[in-house]
Scaffold this motif. Structure first.
Motif, PDB file in Angstrom:
ATOM      1  N   SER A 210       0.754  -1.252  -0.046  1.00 18.71           N
ATOM      2  CA  SER A 210       0.038   0.100   0.083  1.00 18.71           C
ATOM      3  C   SER A 210       0.973   1.190  -0.107  1.00 18.71           C
ATOM      4  CB  SER A 210      -0.806  -0.127   1.261  1.00 18.71           C
ATOM      5  OG  SER A 210      -1.862  -1.000   1.138  1.00 18.71           O
ATOM      6  N   LYS A 211       1.917   1.048   0.666  1.00 20.65           N
ATOM      7  CA  LYS A 211       2.733   2.305   0.854  1.00 20.65           C
ATOM      8  C   LYS A 211       3.679   2.399  -0.618  1.00 20.65           C
ATOM      9  CE  LYS A 211       3.928   2.172   5.741  1.00 20.65           C
ATOM     10  NZ  LYS A 211       5.065   2.114   6.662  1.00 20.65           N
ATOM     11  N   ASN A 212       3.829   1.385  -1.371  1.00 23.48           N
ATOM     12  CA  ASN A 212       4.576   1.543  -2.534  1.00 23.48           C
ATOM     13  C   ASN A 212       3.614   2.081  -3.549  1.00 23.48           C
ATOM     14  OD1 ASN A 212       6.680   0.112  -1.548  1.00 23.48           O
ATOM     15  ND2 ASN A 212       6.126  -1.841  -2.233  1.00 23.48           N
ATOM     16  N   VAL A 213       2.375   1.644  -3.453  1.00 22.33           N
ATOM     17  CA  VAL A 213       1.233   2.241  -4.432  1.00 22.33           C
ATOM     18  C   VAL A 213       1.148   3.689  -4.164  1.00 22.33           C
ATOM     19  CG1 VAL A 213      -1.238   2.320  -5.114  1.00 22.33           C
ATOM     20  CG2 VAL A 213       0.019   0.179  -4.891  1.00 22.33           C
ATOM     21  N   ALA A 214       1.114   4.048  -2.822  1.00 28.06           N
ATOM     22  CA  ALA A 214       1.048   5.660  -2.702  1.00 28.06           C
ATOM     23  C   ALA A 214       2.099   6.443  -3.234  1.00 28.06           C
ATOM     24  CB  ALA A 214       0.865   5.919  -1.066  1.00 28.06           C
ATOM     25  N   GLU A 215       3.300   5.806  -3.024  1.00 25.12           N
ATOM     26  CA  GLU A 215       4.501   6.441  -3.554  1.00 25.12           C
ATOM     27  C   GLU A 215       4.789   6.371  -5.031  1.00 25.12           C
ATOM     28  OE1 GLU A 215       8.480   8.093  -3.984  1.00 25.12           O
ATOM     29  OE2 GLU A 215       6.683   8.242  -2.229  1.00 25.12           O
ATOM     30  N   LEU A 216       3.968   5.355  -5.867  1.00 20.94           N
ATOM     31  CA  LEU A 216       3.895   5.351  -7.258  1.00 20.94           C
ATOM     32  C   LEU A 216       2.798   6.556  -7.514  1.00 20.94           C
ATOM     33  CD1 LEU A 216       3.919   4.004 -10.063  1.00 20.94           C
ATOM     34  CD2 LEU A 216       1.760   2.730  -9.097  1.00 20.94           C
ATOM     35  N   GLY A 221       2.545  11.567 -10.335  1.00 23.56           N
ATOM     36  CA  GLY A 221       1.604  12.837 -10.044  1.00 23.56           C
ATOM     37  C   GLY A 221       0.095  12.385 -10.313  1.00 23.56           C
ATOM     38  N   SER A 222      -0.277  11.062 -10.064  1.00 22.40           N
ATOM     39  CA  SER A 222      -1.496  10.649 -10.316  1.00 22.40           C
ATOM     40  C   SER A 222      -2.340  10.269  -8.816  1.00 22.40           C
ATOM     41  CB  SER A 222      -1.141   9.635 -11.330  1.00 22.40           C
ATOM     42  OG  SER A 222      -2.655   8.895 -11.426  1.00 22.40           O
ATOM     43  N   ASP A 223      -3.378  10.404  -8.995  1.00 19.95           N
ATOM     44  CA  ASP A 223      -4.448  10.220  -7.748  1.00 19.95           C
ATOM     45  C   ASP A 223      -4.600   8.527  -7.961  1.00 19.95           C
ATOM     46  OD1 ASP A 223      -6.130   9.523  -5.901  1.00 19.95           O
ATOM     47  OD2 ASP A 223      -7.737  11.134  -6.688  1.00 19.95           O
ATOM     48  N   VAL A 224      -3.960   7.888  -6.922  1.00 18.82           N
ATOM     49  CA  VAL A 224      -4.190   6.276  -6.983  1.00 18.82           C
ATOM     50  C   VAL A 224      -5.091   5.844  -6.194  1.00 18.82           C
ATOM     51  CG1 VAL A 224      -1.492   6.036  -7.834  1.00 18.82           C
ATOM     52  CG2 VAL A 224      -2.161   6.217  -5.479  1.00 18.82           C
ATOM     53  N   SER A 225      -6.045   6.590  -5.648  1.00 24.56           N
ATOM     54  CA  SER A 225      -7.167   6.186  -5.086  1.00 24.56           C
ATOM     55  C   SER A 225      -8.276   5.428  -5.754  1.00 24.56           C
ATOM     56  CB  SER A 225      -7.874   7.322  -4.247  1.00 24.56           C
ATOM     57  OG  SER A 225      -8.489   8.116  -5.186  1.00 24.56           O
ATOM     58  N   SER A 226      -8.150   5.594  -7.227  1.00 23.73           N
ATOM     59  CA  SER A 226      -8.870   5.037  -8.076  1.00 23.73           C
ATOM     60  C   SER A 226      -8.225   4.101  -8.899  1.00 23.73           C
ATOM     61  CB  SER A 226      -9.746   5.932  -9.139  1.00 23.73           C
ATOM     62  OG  SER A 226      -8.862   6.589  -9.700  1.00 23.73           O
ATOM     63  N   PHE A 227      -8.857   3.042  -9.474  1.00 25.09           N
ATOM     64  CA  PHE A 227      -8.161   1.974 -10.266  1.00 25.09           C
ATOM     65  C   PHE A 227      -7.637   2.936 -11.560  1.00 25.09           C
ATOM     66  CE2 PHE A 227      -8.232  -1.830 -13.226  1.00 25.09           C
ATOM     67  CZ  PHE A 227      -6.934  -2.285 -12.861  1.00 25.09           C
ATOM     68  N   ALA A 228      -8.515   3.786 -12.188  1.00 26.53           N
ATOM     69  CA  ALA A 228      -7.972   4.361 -13.173  1.00 26.53           C
ATOM     70  C   ALA A 228      -6.833   5.410 -13.070  1.00 26.53           C
ATOM     71  CB  ALA A 228      -9.148   5.318 -13.827  1.00 26.53           C
ATOM     72  N   GLY A 229      -6.829   5.983 -11.954  1.00 30.58           N
ATOM     73  CA  GLY A 229      -5.551   6.532 -11.449  1.00 30.58           C
ATOM     74  C   GLY A 229      -4.209   5.804 -11.253  1.00 30.58           C
ATOM     75  N   TYR A 230      -4.589   4.576 -10.880  1.00 33.07           N
ATOM     76  CA  TYR A 230      -3.498   3.767 -10.636  1.00 33.07           C
ATOM     77  C   TYR A 230      -2.924   3.293 -11.930  1.00 33.07           C
ATOM     78  CZ  TYR A 230      -1.515  -1.024  -9.364  1.00 33.07           C
ATOM     79  OH  TYR A 230      -0.964  -2.162  -9.365  1.00 33.07           O
ATOM     80  N   ALA A 233      -0.865   6.121 -13.502  1.00 36.49           N
ATOM     81  CA  ALA A 233       0.323   6.121 -12.978  1.00 36.49           C
ATOM     82  C   ALA A 233       1.515   5.157 -13.381  1.00 36.49           C
ATOM     83  CB  ALA A 233       0.489   5.875 -11.255  1.00 36.49           C
ATOM     84  N   LEU A 234       0.865   3.883 -13.491  1.00 31.96           N
ATOM     85  CA  LEU A 234       1.797   2.774 -14.217  1.00 31.96           C
ATOM     86  C   LEU A 234       2.323   3.427 -15.843  1.00 31.96           C
ATOM     87  CD1 LEU A 234      -0.006  -0.425 -12.973  1.00 31.96           C
ATOM     88  CD2 LEU A 234       2.398   0.612 -12.321  1.00 31.96           C
ATOM     89  N   LYS A 235       1.256   3.712 -16.339  1.00 27.29           N
ATOM     90  CA  LYS A 235       1.607   4.091 -17.812  1.00 27.29           C
ATOM     91  C   LYS A 235       2.718   5.534 -17.636  1.00 27.29           C
ATOM     92  CE  LYS A 235      -2.911   3.057 -19.511  1.00 27.29           C
ATOM     93  NZ  LYS A 235      -4.091   3.640 -20.031  1.00 27.29           N
ATOM     94  N   ASN A 236       2.272   6.124 -16.867  1.00 24.40           N
ATOM     95  CA  ASN A 236       3.465   7.340 -16.737  1.00 24.40           C
ATOM     96  C   ASN A 236       4.728   6.664 -16.375  1.00 24.40           C
ATOM     97  OD1 ASN A 236       5.031   9.173 -14.517  1.00 24.40           O
ATOM     98  ND2 ASN A 236       3.761  10.496 -15.746  1.00 24.40           N
ATOM     99  N   ALA A 267     -12.483  -5.176 -12.055  1.00 22.28           N
ATOM    100  CA  ALA A 267     -11.221  -5.006 -11.363  1.00 22.28           C
ATOM    101  C   ALA A 267     -10.891  -3.499 -10.499  1.00 22.28           C
ATOM    102  CB  ALA A 267     -10.596  -4.670 -12.921  1.00 22.28           C
ATOM    103  N   ALA A 268     -11.741  -2.541 -10.786  1.00 22.67           N
ATOM    104  CA  ALA A 268     -11.845  -1.494 -10.034  1.00 22.67           C
ATOM    105  C   ALA A 268     -12.213  -1.994  -8.518  1.00 22.67           C
ATOM    106  CB  ALA A 268     -12.807  -0.367 -10.349  1.00 22.67           C
ATOM    107  N   ALA A 269     -13.285  -2.610  -8.528  1.00 21.39           N
ATOM    108  CA  ALA A 269     -13.759  -3.311  -7.117  1.00 21.39           C
ATOM    109  C   ALA A 269     -12.680  -3.976  -6.293  1.00 21.39           C
ATOM    110  CB  ALA A 269     -15.056  -3.938  -6.998  1.00 21.39           C
ATOM    111  N   LEU A 270     -11.891  -4.925  -7.125  1.00 24.68           N
ATOM    112  CA  LEU A 270     -10.833  -5.499  -6.626  1.00 24.68           C
ATOM    113  C   LEU A 270      -9.574  -4.684  -6.245  1.00 24.68           C
ATOM    114  CD1 LEU A 270      -9.370  -8.351  -6.374  1.00 24.68           C
ATOM    115  CD2 LEU A 270      -8.783  -8.173  -8.421  1.00 24.68           C
ATOM    116  N   TYR A 271      -9.365  -3.673  -6.984  1.00 25.82           N
ATOM    117  CA  TYR A 271      -8.286  -2.894  -6.734  1.00 25.82           C
ATOM    118  C   TYR A 271      -8.577  -2.122  -5.240  1.00 25.82           C
ATOM    119  CZ  TYR A 271      -5.281   1.287  -6.756  1.00 25.82           C
ATOM    120  OH  TYR A 271      -4.424   2.252  -6.396  1.00 25.82           O
ATOM    121  N   GLN A 272     -10.018  -1.851  -5.197  1.00 26.35           N
ATOM    122  CA  GLN A 272     -10.166  -1.179  -3.823  1.00 26.35           C
ATOM    123  C   GLN A 272      -9.872  -2.160  -2.573  1.00 26.35           C
ATOM    124  OE1 GLN A 272     -10.687   2.051  -3.209  1.00 26.35           O
ATOM    125  NE2 GLN A 272     -10.664   2.434  -5.646  1.00 26.35           N
ATOM    126  N   ARG A 273     -10.328  -3.252  -2.809  1.00 25.03           N
ATOM    127  CA  ARG A 273      -9.911  -4.216  -1.758  1.00 25.03           C
ATOM    128  C   ARG A 273      -8.616  -4.638  -1.462  1.00 25.03           C
ATOM    129  NH1 ARG A 273     -14.146  -7.215  -4.805  1.00 25.03           N
ATOM    130  NH2 ARG A 273     -12.619  -8.976  -5.271  1.00 25.03           N
TER     131      ARG A 273
END
Length: 472
Positions: A210-216, A221-230, A233-236, A267-273
């Protein structure tokens, strides 16, 4: 009388005289080809800083899990080999003492590929002919230590001496790539690229996920609270690796080859979990599988070649993992299902010629039953070479014998050394070239292949297949 190393010019060639002569002729044409090293774990800082390697023990023992896993298996504690601990507990710091332990136990490597690689480095790189023993340990240490201070043994000089055309390192998705940036600004002509390794931010069971994803999200520069933002960030980060470090590939060290093809909503629901911090093993495995398919989708767009390294029970020795961390020689092969596990990804992208997925395995039983038929059909699939434990004379032979009938040569990607041990790279490629030339020679001797085709294939296997598959 001092015993000498003997690197016979016909080593690893077939024993039958006629076949051996063919192998010699094939090898003569490829022995001096440039090395394409498209996947490995050398440190980019070596080439960026171009500082002398510190000492023989730090060069040959500490970074090479082939070496210290063998010593550990015989009861030699990793502390005595100077392997750093996670908690900073004191370990042996006398590098000469570490080297003496290695020398006293060098006989343990008889018959292993490590013996071939080390003997090649000692004789061909450092010009030492006597064998490493307890009696010769100090002479070795002094000779190598003195050599490492000379300009011709600096990392860039060795890169050039080894005739490396390009070498790929492997960095986490969170790496700032400062060493690659320094390299690109240095003016040096050597080509060192990176591979994008996202395990730390796509595997919910990775430490501090979870900390790694926040750092990502922060560095992209992307809001990773949503799957789309996550995903954004990976594409970036993928593009950053391409722009800064010339990356042409990604690398995925998942425990299995499982892939998924979930709907966007699921996929988005799984990401939130999984980012909630209370992830179940089932959700973690499903998410890893979904992310392989998401990475394939990104590769179709940005062109990065996917490498999937499943089939290892990583860090099997829990006590060693807890004390020393990852990659300390306790990765163990296990049975791996490719036919069913890859199907969701292949259903979606397997027929798309814009995608290249290079499959590796530690499960040799899958070569002819699963991997060769899959790669022999799907345009998106290629087979990586025999992976560690099997990047050996017999392992490479078995790989060629079981894969070639169904997948042919051109659905494989030549050889890569997959190593942290920089000085073993020429030896590893030499072993692969000799074994491949021996295999081709047997086909010629059995009138299954024409000699001119064999010469062309020897060049492809030693050089061009890797360069082409990895877009280098």
């Amino acid at each position: 009388m001092t015993k000498q190393f003997s690197l016979h010019p016909d080593r690893l060639f077939p024993d039958a005289p006629a076949t051996k002569e063919i192998a010699r002729s094939l090898y003569a044409k490829v022995a001096d080809l440039p090395i394409i090293s498209p996947h490995g774990h050398t440190e980019p800082s070596w080439f960026a800083d171009n500082a002398p390697f510190g000492d023989p023990s730090s060069l040959f023992i500490v970074p090479d899990h082939y070496v210290h896993r063998m010593l550990y298996s015989q009861g030699i504690r990793l502390e005595s080999l100077g392997i750093p601990t996670i908690d900073g507990t004191e370990v042996e710091t006398d590098k000469r003492k570490i080297w003496r332990i290695f020398a006293e136990n060098f006989h343990l490597f008889r018959g292993t590929p490590s013996w071939l690689w080390l003997a090649h480095a000692f004789t061909e790189v450092f010009g030492i002919k006597e064998r490493l023993t307890a009696e010769s340990a100090d002479r070795y240490y002094d000779h190598i230590s003195e050599a490492l201070q000379r300009p011709e043994f600096l990392p860039r000089a060795l890169y050039e001496r080894f005739n490396i055309e390009v070498i790929a390192t492997t960095e986490s998705a969170l790496d700032d790539l400062r060493h690659h940036r320094k390299l690109s600004e240095s003016g040096w002509k050597g080509r060192v690229v990176s591979a994008f390794r996202p395990d730390a931010v796509v595997d919910p069971e990775f430490p501090n996920f979870s900390k790694n994803v926040a750092e990502l999200g922060r560095i992209a520069g992307s809001d990773v609270s949503s799957f789309a933002g996550y995903l954004a960030a990976l594409k970036n980060r993928r593009q950053y690796f391409k722009d800064v470090a010339g990356a042409t590939s990604t690398d995925h060290g998942h425990a299995t080859a499982r892939t998924e093809n979930l709907s966007d909503e699921d996929a988005a629901a799984l990401y939130q979990r999984v980012i909630s911090g209370a992830v179940s093993p089932a959700d973690a495995e499903t998410f890893r599988g979904q992310m392989l398919t998401e990475m394939a989708k990104m590769s179709v767009v940005d062109g990065l070649v996917m490498q999937i390294h499943p089939g290892a029970f990583r860090d099997h020795n829990q006590q060693i993992f807890a004390r020393y961390g990852k990659d300390k020689g306790a990765d163990i092969p296990k049975a791996t299902d490719y036919v069913n596990n890859l199907k969701p990804l292949l259903d979606r992208f397997g027929n798309d010629p814009r995608l290249t997925v290079i499959l590796f395995t530690l499960d040799e039983t899958s070569y002819s039953r699963e991997l060769a038929p899959l790669a022999g059909h799907y345009p998106a699939l290629r087979l990586g070479p025999a992976w560690w434990f099997h990047d050996s004379p017999e392992g490479i032979r078995r790989y060629r014998e079981q894969v070639t009938e169904t997948a042919g040569f051109y659905n494989t990607v030549g050889f890569n050394d997959d190593t942290r041990a920089f000085l073993s790279i020429p030896a590893r490629h030499d072993v692969a070239r000799r074994i491949d030339c021996g295999f081709l020679a047997r086909l010629v001797a059995e009138h299954r292949l024409e000699i001119d085709d064999a010469h062309e294939l020897a060049w492809e296997l030693a050089y061009n297949l890797a360069k082409t598959a990895y877009k280098l």
